[in-house]
Design a protein around this motif. Structure first.
Motif, short mmCIF file in Angstrom:
data_model
loop_
_atom_site.label_atom_id
_atom_site.label_comp_id
_atom_site.label_asym_id
_atom_site.label_seq_id
_atom_site.Cartn_x
_atom_site.Cartn_y
_atom_site.Cartn_z
N THR A 61 0.84 -1.19 0.00
CA THR A 61 0.00 0.00 0.00
C THR A 61 0.88 1.24 0.00
O THR A 61 1.85 1.35 0.76
N TYR A 81 0.99 5.81 -1.08
CA TYR A 81 0.27 7.07 -0.99
C TYR A 81 1.21 8.16 -1.52
O TYR A 81 2.43 7.94 -1.64
N SER A 98 -3.66 1.70 -3.41
CA SER A 98 -3.91 2.98 -2.74
C SER A 98 -5.42 3.11 -2.58
O SER A 98 -6.18 2.37 -3.20
N PRO A 99 -5.88 4.04 -1.75
CA PRO A 99 -7.32 4.13 -1.53
C PRO A 99 -8.14 4.29 -2.81
O PRO A 99 -9.15 3.62 -2.98
N VAL A 105 2.92 -1.94 4.21
CA VAL A 105 2.70 -0.50 4.09
C VAL A 105 4.05 0.18 3.93
O VAL A 105 4.95 -0.02 4.74
N VAL A 165 -2.09 10.93 5.21
CA VAL A 165 -2.56 9.54 5.25
C VAL A 165 -3.28 9.27 6.55
O VAL A 165 -4.35 8.65 6.59
N TRP A 188 -8.20 4.84 4.76
CA TRP A 188 -7.26 3.86 5.29
C TRP A 188 -7.86 3.05 6.43
O TRP A 188 -7.67 1.85 6.54
N LEU A 227 -7.77 -0.83 5.41
CA LEU A 227 -6.51 -1.46 5.83
C LEU A 227 -6.68 -2.46 6.97
O LEU A 227 -6.12 -3.57 6.91
#
Length: 332
Positions: A16, A18, A55-56, A87, A98, A104, A108
């Motif tokens: 993951t 960002y 990513s989101p 991560v 973040v 998240w 997550l």
């Protein structure tokens, strides 16, 4: 490597990321896992490690170095089984957005709960801690983040020394390149030590470092604290470990009286000359053992002869015999 008659089932691995993430946190471990696929000799067959960046929102995400990577969305990844979830880390200014992003906290924890193992590279551990995924666990992170992490999350035990820490399903690593060490350990667990060794060789790594190895070598630690005259002396010490290195000799080389040298060295390096020299010798010994040298040869090269003296010092410092260490970590 020749093709194997047995092909293990696919292992899905999700990183993951960002905006502003540290590229090496992902590219280093990914190189390890893709090299493991190659080392397995799976020509014409699906890879063992199937790797996704997530990513989101999905789409392109730009790293701190300006390089953008393509990602899948976290909700898309959540629809599939995930074996390993990691991560990536970043500098604090990139972590703050973040921590404020509710996406998240939606995806997550669910992904981490379902994964066979989960964890982080470098400061990515802060995201896991903020989501409550580290309570009651021992973790590693970059040396610069250890104190702030411990203060902000008292239910988390922060190991300031280890390169990476394995605590049940949780895997965490220290600074960026230690993600490579952790990835190699994962390959050894998933496949074999031979495959991990072949990967390390292909990537031209000096040695596969164990997780309990300190983030700082004695040289680096001293160079951070010491002024330039002692930095020169330390370089000479490391080049002459097999020689007698007593305080009178070192003081003479530094151009100081023995008493003044001892006092200034402790102030600069944070430990006595004797402790520093033993640490430097044992640090060098680990690298020599990784090359498969005999205990007698290693003891002589680092100035800790006879071998019995070397073995006692090594086990006292690392909690493992040098013979067993060599068996566990000797190169290919």
């Amino acid at each position: 490597m020749t093709e194997r008659s047995y092909f293990p089932p696919m292992h899905r691995l999700v990183f993951t990321v960002y905006p502003g993430f540290e590229l090496l946190d992902t590219s280093g471990p990914i190189s390890v896992f893709t090299s493991a696929n190659r080392a397995l000799g799976l020509s014409g067959k699906p890879p063992f490690y199937a790797i996704d960046l997530a990513s989101p929102a999905g789409g392109p995400v730009t790293s701190s170095s300006g390089v953008a990577v393509h990602t899948r969305s976290l909700d898309e990844c959540a629809c599939e089984a995930v074996d390993t979830l990691l991560v990536a880390g970043a500098e604090s200014e990139h972590l703050l957005p973040v921590l404020a992003d509710s996406a998240w906290s939606v995806w997550l924890p669910d992904l981490a709960g379902k994964a066979q193992r989960f964890g982080s590279v470098c400061s990515g551990v802060i995201i896991l801690a903020r989501l409550g995924l580290l309570d009651g666990h021992r973790v590693a992170t970059h040396w610069d983040a250890c104190a702030p992490l411990a203060a902000a999350f008292p239910s988390v035990t922060v190991d300031p020394d280890s390169l990476y820490v394995v605590d049940g399903r949780l895997w965490t690593s220290a600074g960026v390149t230690t993600g490579i060490d952790m990835a190699l350990a994962m390959v050894a667990q998933d496949l074999s030590a031979d495959i991990a060794g072949a990967v390390a060789k292909r990537l031209v790594l000096y040695a596969r470092r164990p997780g309990y190895q300190s983030q700082f070598s004695p040289l680096l630690h001293a160079q951070v604290k010491a002024d330039s005259p002692f930095a020169d002396l330390i370089a000479w010490i490391l080049a002459n470990l097999s020689s007698p290195l007593d305080v009178p000799k070192l003081a003479e080389r530094a151009g100081l009286s023995e008493r003044t040298f001892h006092r200034k060295f402790v102030a600069a390096a944070g430990e006595t000359p004797a402790r520093f020299i033993e640490a430097a010798r044992l640090d060098a010994a680990r690298m020599l053992l990784c090359r498969g040298l005999s205990l007698k040869s290693v003891a002589a090269e680092v100035g800790l002869s006879p071998a019995t003296r070397f073995c006692e010092a090594f086990e006292r410092r690392f909690g493992i015999t040098p013979r067993l260490f060599r068996e566990m970590h000797a190169e290919f």
